[in-house]
Design a protein around this motif. Structure first.
Motif, PDB file in Angstrom:
ATOM      1  N   GLN A  45      -3.405 -10.534 -40.850  1.00  0.00           N
ATOM      2  CA  GLN A  45      -5.046 -10.440 -40.981  1.00  0.00           C
ATOM      3  C   GLN A  45      -5.129  -9.512 -41.974  1.00  0.00           C
ATOM      4  N   HIS A  46      -5.244  -8.534 -41.824  1.00  0.00           N
ATOM      5  CA  HIS A  46      -5.574  -7.243 -42.607  1.00  0.00           C
ATOM      6  C   HIS A  46      -4.496  -7.360 -44.051  1.00  0.00           C
ATOM      7  N   TRP A  47      -3.514  -7.302 -44.115  1.00  0.00           N
ATOM      8  CA  TRP A  47      -2.960  -6.927 -45.155  1.00  0.00           C
ATOM      9  C   TRP A  47      -1.772  -8.105 -45.791  1.00  0.00           C
ATOM     10  N   ARG A  48      -1.543  -7.922 -47.396  1.00  0.00           N
ATOM     11  CA  ARG A  48      -0.469  -9.173 -47.681  1.00  0.00           C
ATOM     12  C   ARG A  48       1.119  -8.255 -46.747  1.00  0.00           C
ATOM     13  N   VAL A  49       1.303  -8.859 -45.944  1.00  0.00           N
ATOM     14  CA  VAL A  49       2.392  -8.298 -45.420  1.00  0.00           C
ATOM     15  C   VAL A  49       3.840  -8.752 -45.829  1.00  0.00           C
ATOM     16  N   PHE A  50       5.371  -7.509 -46.642  1.00  0.00           N
ATOM     17  CA  PHE A  50       6.246  -8.244 -47.191  1.00  0.00           C
ATOM     18  C   PHE A  50       7.118  -7.527 -46.656  1.00  0.00           C
ATOM     19  N   ARG A  51       7.864  -8.360 -45.764  1.00  0.00           N
ATOM     20  CA  ARG A  51       8.959  -8.168 -44.978  1.00  0.00           C
ATOM     21  C   ARG A  51      10.389  -8.624 -46.006  1.00  0.00           C
ATOM     22  N   TYR A  52      11.834  -7.268 -45.672  1.00  0.00           N
ATOM     23  CA  TYR A  52      12.940  -7.468 -46.998  1.00  0.00           C
ATOM     24  C   TYR A  52      13.641  -7.295 -45.837  1.00  0.00           C
ATOM     25  N   ASP A  53      14.883  -8.331 -45.750  1.00  0.00           N
ATOM     26  CA  ASP A  53      16.348  -7.699 -45.539  1.00  0.00           C
ATOM     27  C   ASP A  53      16.851  -7.020 -45.699  1.00  0.00           C
ATOM     28  N   LEU A  54      18.029  -5.988 -44.939  1.00  0.00           N
ATOM     29  CA  LEU A  54      19.052  -5.708 -46.140  1.00  0.00           C
ATOM     30  C   LEU A  54      19.779  -6.370 -46.158  1.00  0.00           C
ATOM     31  N   PRO A  55      20.784  -5.812 -47.352  1.00  0.00           N
ATOM     32  CA  PRO A  55      21.553  -6.334 -47.721  1.00  0.00           C
ATOM     33  C   PRO A  55      22.776  -6.913 -46.218  1.00  0.00           C
ATOM     34  N   GLY A  56      23.140  -8.614 -46.962  1.00  0.00           N
ATOM     35  CA  GLY A  56      24.554  -9.187 -45.648  1.00  0.00           C
ATOM     36  C   GLY A  56      23.900  -8.931 -44.464  1.00  0.00           C
ATOM     37  N   HIS A  57      22.595  -8.987 -44.227  1.00  0.00           N
ATOM     38  CA  HIS A  57      21.674  -8.770 -43.040  1.00  0.00           C
ATOM     39  C   HIS A  57      20.354 -10.236 -43.051  1.00  0.00           C
ATOM     40  N   GLY A  58      20.417 -11.313 -41.510  1.00  0.00           N
ATOM     41  CA  GLY A  58      19.916 -12.506 -41.770  1.00  0.00           C
ATOM     42  C   GLY A  58      20.175 -13.374 -42.988  1.00  0.00           C
ATOM     43  N   GLY A  59      21.513 -13.663 -43.513  1.00  0.00           N
ATOM     44  CA  GLY A  59      21.348 -14.764 -44.550  1.00  0.00           C
ATOM     45  C   GLY A  59      21.594 -13.869 -46.076  1.00  0.00           C
ATOM     46  N   ALA A  60      21.227 -12.785 -46.012  1.00  0.00           N
ATOM     47  CA  ALA A  60      20.902 -12.147 -47.169  1.00  0.00           C
ATOM     48  C   ALA A  60      22.298 -11.859 -48.487  1.00  0.00           C
ATOM     49  N   PRO A  61      21.981 -11.939 -49.324  1.00  0.00           N
ATOM     50  CA  PRO A  61      23.369 -11.546 -50.405  1.00  0.00           C
ATOM     51  C   PRO A  61      24.292 -10.419 -49.822  1.00  0.00           C
TER      52      PRO A  61
ATOM     53  N   MET B   6      20.605 -21.046 -57.714  1.00  0.00           N
ATOM     54  CA  MET B   6      20.863 -19.437 -58.230  1.00  0.00           C
ATOM     55  C   MET B   6      20.623 -18.592 -57.477  1.00  0.00           C
ATOM     56  N   SER B   7      22.413 -17.658 -57.554  1.00  0.00           N
ATOM     57  CA  SER B   7      22.082 -16.490 -57.116  1.00  0.00           C
ATOM     58  C   SER B   7      21.289 -15.337 -57.011  1.00  0.00           C
ATOM     59  N   GLU B   8      20.680 -15.016 -56.111  1.00  0.00           N
ATOM     60  CA  GLU B   8      20.095 -13.421 -56.509  1.00  0.00           C
ATOM     61  C   GLU B   8      20.842 -12.073 -56.506  1.00  0.00           C
ATOM     62  N   PRO B   9      19.605 -12.073 -57.876  1.00  0.00           N
ATOM     63  CA  PRO B   9      20.441 -10.195 -58.027  1.00  0.00           C
ATOM     64  C   PRO B   9      20.925  -9.165 -57.461  1.00  0.00           C
ATOM     65  N   ARG B  10      21.836  -8.815 -57.832  1.00  0.00           N
ATOM     66  CA  ARG B  10      22.687  -7.160 -57.299  1.00  0.00           C
ATOM     67  C   ARG B  10      21.604  -5.924 -56.432  1.00  0.00           C
ATOM     68  N   ASN B  11      20.064  -6.134 -57.439  1.00  0.00           N
ATOM     69  CA  ASN B  11      19.635  -4.990 -57.856  1.00  0.00           C
ATOM     70  C   ASN B  11      18.566  -5.219 -56.323  1.00  0.00           C
ATOM     71  N   THR B  12      18.408  -6.372 -56.118  1.00  0.00           N
ATOM     72  CA  THR B  12      16.647  -6.812 -55.182  1.00  0.00           C
ATOM     73  C   THR B  12      17.510  -7.081 -53.805  1.00  0.00           C
ATOM     74  N   LEU B  13      16.010  -7.619 -53.533  1.00  0.00           N
ATOM     75  CA  LEU B  13      15.955  -7.552 -51.637  1.00  0.00           C
ATOM     76  C   LEU B  13      15.690  -9.288 -51.393  1.00  0.00           C
ATOM     77  N   LYS B  14      16.479  -9.983 -49.849  1.00  0.00           N
ATOM     78  CA  LYS B  14      15.358 -10.571 -50.211  1.00  0.00           C
ATOM     79  C   LYS B  14      14.264 -10.697 -49.197  1.00  0.00           C
ATOM     80  N   TYR B  15      13.891 -11.096 -49.195  1.00  0.00           N
ATOM     81  CA  TYR B  15      12.057 -10.821 -48.761  1.00  0.00           C
ATOM     82  C   TYR B  15      11.293 -11.889 -48.540  1.00  0.00           C
ATOM     83  N   CYS B  16      10.434 -12.447 -47.575  1.00  0.00           N
ATOM     84  CA  CYS B  16       9.286 -13.350 -47.069  1.00  0.00           C
ATOM     85  C   CYS B  16       7.959 -12.072 -47.249  1.00  0.00           C
ATOM     86  N   VAL B  17       6.841 -13.568 -47.045  1.00  0.00           N
ATOM     87  CA  VAL B  17       5.017 -12.344 -47.677  1.00  0.00           C
ATOM     88  C   VAL B  17       4.886 -13.315 -46.511  1.00  0.00           C
ATOM     89  N   ASP B  18       3.765 -12.728 -45.942  1.00  0.00           N
ATOM     90  CA  ASP B  18       2.676 -13.367 -44.722  1.00  0.00           C
ATOM     91  C   ASP B  18       1.144 -13.194 -45.759  1.00  0.00           C
TER      92      ASP B  18
END
Length: 429
Positions: free
Chosen positions: A43-59, A1-13
């Motif tokens: 080690q201290h935070w729940r780190v949320f990273r995201y990609d800009l649109p069209g960057h890093g394989g993001a839609p 399923m494709s990612e919605p147009r109004n959100t961003l691709k992300y990862c968490v650590d």
């Protein structure tokens, strides 16, 4: 399923019960530019990273404004139940963080602006970059990325990292890159800095030639609770070039300047992590300067709406350099005419929603050829390129004029347009 147009691709650590720290990338990079900070920060935070649109394989769902990018980030965070978070962003990622702090101050607990600015260069520079990418692709940007992002010594000593950085640019969607350039061209919060009310670290590489110490000091002078950290031996991508120093500074800032909000608990992400490592002590490599005194603010006069809108559109279409030159040459005899042009042509007609700017450029080029007013054709050929027309499309417009306006008129227009296109689309050496 494709990612919605109004959100961003992300990862968490990081631990799922820790406060959330959102980290934003620079233009032309991916979330991997922060890889060397993650072992410490997670080690201290729940780190949320995201990609800009069209960057890093993001839609490749382009956004042409910083506000829209910030809204998409908020929508993504809302979908995960994240209401309050710290935020660190590099370059355009910093612009997104500043926008969040201005429009969603209750969401941002603490802010770090890395290699950022209240206004990135000039609108002309970024729209020119868009013209080059639209004509030549991203290779010119990839080729010049190392000199913009790294100090010469680092680039020479770390060829593998330089090549990795170049590949990040090459794999970016050109349309999304151009849209991000448009977003930076329009971004200007110099008059709003005093309304950023969260503790802010302004971090900059001492040798950054893109958004350097001067821009950092402008941020610190304007944001009431801001401190400056100057990282020696680093250029624009300081998190890559000096990872230990940047990690230490972010750890110190977010550990000591996390503004509490008792109105809502910090939510967690529904992802099960591995066991958290014990927090390690740290000592900062670079020094954080004392907070600057709060500047006095004065209210600016409100200009007439049509003139204000006309000036904005005229600069966006023709460029700051052209408009500045016209204004500089105006005198008591011509200033009323320039006022008329700004209000009527740009504040009313060019500002109407009925046609997009690409279409208006096509019409304008045709009208100038038909009327023989070639003195304005060069400026409007540049405007057409800035408005998204390619050289091939401009050629088609002029071929059409050859049929309906005559071969001599079209021939003269081709000569003017050819010179402008060569100037505007030739990549920097």
């Amino acid at each position: 399923m494709s990612e919605p147009r109004n959100t961003l691709k992300y990862c968490v650590d990081g631990p799922e019960d820790a406060p959330v720290l959102v980290i934003g990338p620079s233009l032309g990079t991916t979330w991997h530019m922060w890889d060397r900070q993650i072992p410490e920060l997670s080690q201290h935070w729940r780190v949320f990273r995201y990609d800009l649109p069209g960057h890093g394989g993001a839609p490749a769902h382009a956004s042409a404004s910083v506000t829209d990018l910030a809204d998409r980030l908020i929508t993504t965070l809302d979908g995960l139940g994240i209401q309050r978070f710290g935020y660190a962003g590099c370059s355009i990622g910093g612009a997104i963080g500043a926008d969040l702090a201005l429009r969603h101050p209750h969401r941002v607990a603490s802010l770090a602006l890395v290699a950022s600015s209240p206004r990135f260069g000039t609108a002309d520079e970024f729209r020119q970059r868009g013209v080059i990418v639209r004509t030549n692709g991203l290779e010119p940007m990839a080729r010049t990325a190392p000199e913009r992002w790294f100090t010469p010594g680092f680039a020479a000593a770390q060829p593998a990292i330089v090549e990795w950085a170049v590949q990040m640019v090459r794999t970016t969607d050109p349309g999304c890159y151009i849209a991000a350039c448009e977003a930076l061209a329009a971004f200007d919060i110099r008059g709003a800095l005093g309304r950023i009310g969260v503790p802010t670290l302004v971090l900059v590489g001492a040798e950054d030639q893109v958004t350097g110490p001067a821009e950092a000091r402008t941020l610190v002078a304007g944001i009431p609770d801001a401190r400056l950290a100057l990282v020696p031996g680093a250029s624009h991508l300081a998190p890559v070039e000096q990872p230990a120093a940047v990690s230490d500074l972010l750890l110190m800032h977010f550990s000591t300047s996390w503004q509490q909000d008792t109105s809502a608990a910090i939510p967690v992400l529904p992802i099960v992590p591995g066991p958290a490592k014990p927090a390690a002590p740290f000592a900062p490599v670079a020094e954080i300067a004392p907070a600057a005194p709060t500047p006095e603010t004065t209210s600016a006069p409100t200009p007439d709406d049509r003139h204000d809108q006309g000036t904005k559109v005229r600069r966006e279409v023709l460029g700051d350099a052209h408009v500045d030159a016209v204004n500089a040459s105006a005198d008591g005899f011509t200033e009323d005419f320039q006022e008329l042009v700004t209000r009527y042509a740009w504040g009313e007609v060019w500002s109407r929603d009925g046609l997009d700017r690409r279409t208006r450029s096509c019409i304008t080029l045709t009208a100038l050829v038909a009327s023989g007013h070639l003195e304005g054709l060069a400026a409007h050929t540049r405007a057409a390129l800035r408005n998204g027309l390619t050289p091939a499309e401009i050629k088609e417009v002029l071929l059409q004029t050859a049929v309906y306006c005559g071969l001599p008129a079209a021939g003269a227009a081709f000569a003017v347009a050819q010179k402008v296109i060569q100037e505007e689309t030739t990549p920097p050496a």
